[in-house]
Design a protein around this motif. Sequence first.
Motif, mmCIF file in Angstrom:
data_model
loop_
_atom_site.group_PDB
_atom_site.id
_atom_site.type_symbol
_atom_site.label_atom_id
_atom_site.label_comp_id
_atom_site.label_asym_id
_atom_site.label_seq_id
_atom_site.Cartn_x
_atom_site.Cartn_y
_atom_site.Cartn_z
ATOM 1 N N LEU A 1 -103.956 -82.219 113.555
ATOM 2 C CA LEU A 1 -104.258 -80.956 114.233
ATOM 3 C C LEU A 1 -102.991 -80.529 114.975
ATOM 4 O O LEU A 1 -102.597 -79.372 114.969
ATOM 5 C CB LEU A 1 -105.420 -81.196 115.206
ATOM 6 C CG LEU A 1 -106.451 -80.113 115.417
ATOM 7 C CD1 LEU A 1 -106.874 -79.432 114.142
ATOM 8 C CD2 LEU A 1 -107.656 -80.680 116.138
ATOM 9 N N VAL A 2 -102.370 -81.496 115.624
ATOM 10 C CA VAL A 2 -100.956 -81.422 116.034
ATOM 11 C C VAL A 2 -100.407 -82.823 115.754
ATOM 12 O O VAL A 2 -101.161 -83.757 115.553
ATOM 13 C CB VAL A 2 -100.761 -81.070 117.533
ATOM 14 C CG1 VAL A 2 -101.434 -79.767 117.892
ATOM 15 C CG2 VAL A 2 -101.241 -82.188 118.440
ATOM 16 N N ARG B 1 -103.769 -78.662 120.607
ATOM 17 C CA ARG B 1 -103.947 -77.549 119.651
ATOM 18 C C ARG B 1 -104.476 -76.318 120.379
ATOM 19 O O ARG B 1 -104.069 -75.186 120.091
ATOM 20 C CB ARG B 1 -104.918 -77.961 118.533
ATOM 21 C CG ARG B 1 -104.997 -76.943 117.386
ATOM 22 C CD ARG B 1 -103.675 -76.835 116.676
ATOM 23 N NE ARG B 1 -103.613 -75.720 115.714
ATOM 24 C CZ ARG B 1 -103.355 -74.470 116.048
ATOM 25 N NH1 ARG B 1 -103.150 -74.143 117.312
ATOM 26 N NH2 ARG B 1 -103.300 -73.523 115.127
ATOM 27 N N GLU C 1 -105.323 -73.290 111.104
ATOM 28 C CA GLU C 1 -104.375 -72.191 111.261
ATOM 29 C C GLU C 1 -105.108 -70.883 111.058
ATOM 30 O O GLU C 1 -105.946 -70.758 110.172
ATOM 31 C CB GLU C 1 -103.243 -72.288 110.222
ATOM 32 C CG GLU C 1 -102.373 -73.536 110.355
ATOM 33 C CD GLU C 1 -101.639 -73.620 111.696
ATOM 34 O OE1 GLU C 1 -101.362 -72.555 112.306
ATOM 35 O OE2 GLU C 1 -101.368 -74.750 112.144
ATOM 36 N N SER D 1 -105.880 -79.829 110.179
ATOM 37 C CA SER D 1 -105.089 -78.603 110.310
ATOM 38 C C SER D 1 -106.012 -77.430 110.555
ATOM 39 O O SER D 1 -107.085 -77.347 109.964
ATOM 40 C CB SER D 1 -104.268 -78.368 109.033
ATOM 41 O OG SER D 1 -103.649 -77.106 109.079
ATOM 42 N N TRP E 1 -101.730 -74.588 122.187
ATOM 43 C CA TRP E 1 -100.950 -73.762 121.254
ATOM 44 C C TRP E 1 -101.615 -72.406 121.024
ATOM 45 O O TRP E 1 -100.950 -71.372 120.986
ATOM 46 C CB TRP E 1 -100.789 -74.463 119.906
ATOM 47 C CG TRP E 1 -99.821 -75.596 119.911
ATOM 48 C CD1 TRP E 1 -99.195 -76.136 121.000
ATOM 49 C CD2 TRP E 1 -99.371 -76.335 118.778
ATOM 50 N NE1 TRP E 1 -98.394 -77.173 120.607
ATOM 51 C CE2 TRP E 1 -98.473 -77.316 119.249
ATOM 52 C CE3 TRP E 1 -99.640 -76.274 117.413
ATOM 53 C CZ2 TRP E 1 -97.848 -78.223 118.392
ATOM 54 C CZ3 TRP E 1 -99.028 -77.168 116.565
ATOM 55 C CH2 TRP E 1 -98.135 -78.138 117.046
#
Lengths: 322, 274
Positions: free
Chosen positions: B204-205, B71, B171, B169, B74
């Motif tokens: 989370l991924v 994560r 974002e 998650s 990313w």
Amino acid sequence: MSVLVYLESWEGNFKKNTWESAFYAAKTAEMLGTEAIGLCIGNLNEDPSVAGQYGISKVLHLEDAAFNSFDANNYGAAIAEVAASQGADTIILSGTFNGKALAPALSINADAALLTNVVALPESSSPFSVKRGVYSSKGFNILSSDASKRVVVFVPNSLALEAGEGSAAVESVNAGAGDTKAVEVTEVDRVKGKIPLPEAERVVSGGRGLKGPENWGMIEELAEVLDAGTACSKPVSDMDWRPHSEHVGQTGIAIKPNLYVAVGISGAIQHLAGVSASNTIVVINKDAEAPFFKAADYGIVGDAFEVVPKLTAALKEFKANN
Amino acid sequence: MHNILTSAFFRLFSRHRQYHFSEYLFMKVLVCISHVPDTTAKINFTADNSAFDKNGVQFVINPYDEFGLTRAVWLKEKQGASITVLNVGTAETEPTLRKALAIGADNAIRVDAEAKDAFFVANQIAAVVKEGDYDLVIAGRESIDYNGGQVPGMLAALLKWPFINACVSMEGEGETYNLVREIDGGKEKLQASLPFVVAGQKGLVEEKDLRIPNMRGIMQARSKPLEVKSPVDTEAKTQTGVYSKPAPKSAVKMVDAENMAELVRLLHEEAKVI
């Protein structure tokens, strides 16, 4: 000195899990020669005096808008403050999602040792020591602490609940939320009627042997008649047949139900790690060589698509006659 | 040289953070890495049951930490971030930190100490965070060896940062993030502003998104900085004692697939679970 236990509620309601915490605290207090006090946080629909049946002498009720939604630091700070005001040196939590989240903050705020993943009542009081699961239930360790205060987080379903007589006095209490900025909860989304896995007494779990997500109906039917939670193996959740939250095993949720029924799961070491603490394991697999049979109490070699409906029918018949 | 330049760059950026609300922030992310036995490892203890027997055991990045590390990668790729990976342990954990560097972290820190207990480790990490001016700490929900699930929450409490446990998650961009955490029987959506501590897990991924070191990454990792720090003075609050293995199961009782009434009888009368 006393024992304080957080009596968790969900949307104002208690669960069996709450009373297991109460009973754990009362038994611990008995060992330490002191009393067990309960703490409820937030609005309640039910009467917490029931905690008296499990050995709690008094229940404190903290009602404040600051605690309407959950924040690990806020809850940890508040419970630490109540513990200090009550002179509690031992604090008990059940290993629910919120219990696990707030326990570390609580231990820091209370300047207490933290003992988590505890699988039974404390072993001894001096030094305070507990038996805890390590290496994902592949082992145990006796952990001790000579700190003057401690927080104990036990794994749900660690002891058999016994209800007695009694009613706890209920008093209101005040405590602050601490000075850490809280997270802002925007939505709580609980699936109605779904039994949370960590505390489920019975669990029915499906693996790759079920061939596809469209075949989960029979797993759900079996779970319904057993009043069980539903779970799955890692490959099943990785393939998105079932949600991640149902993945039990080493990297998913570790569970300790009374009854675990595994359907079409071969029993890889990583899966066994998360479920081997179950009291009774039933394995249904068409492959007689599946390694899971070695870890099972009862095994059925057969096609899941034939065995599971028959088991569901047999259970329905049993329920109708008992 | 590269190191000095980039850290000067981070400092410059962090000083001007308040002027960049509408833009992507260049974040400093710390990912905590536990060095744990491989998930397939057979668990044995030493002859006197005082310690885990490392003989013949392969060690890996704690699986829960792997989701957090990917994560973080990313974040780096999408909006720019520097990733520091951290382990509190002895020199034997360095291959695991190198693996994390090969996956995409920029630099590593090892606090040179036996990880005595979670309180000790959390204090070591807190000292690193305070010194390094990080914006975000990602750790795994628990390590698969001691299964304590304590370090991330303790760290957040020590730093007085918001804490999101069992996070599935994360974002956002800028200062505010939308996060999802698992709760009993469901999920909770929430918002938090940097800096905060996330204890992550799958979600989370996804499993399929996990980064695996490639040859180029492994080569680059060799020359990435791995700093060894001395521990800060902290006492442990707990002491491990005797280890044991679960009692062996008695032999499985096989039930005929045609006779589910018999299984029900056994579950009721013998196992007493229904």
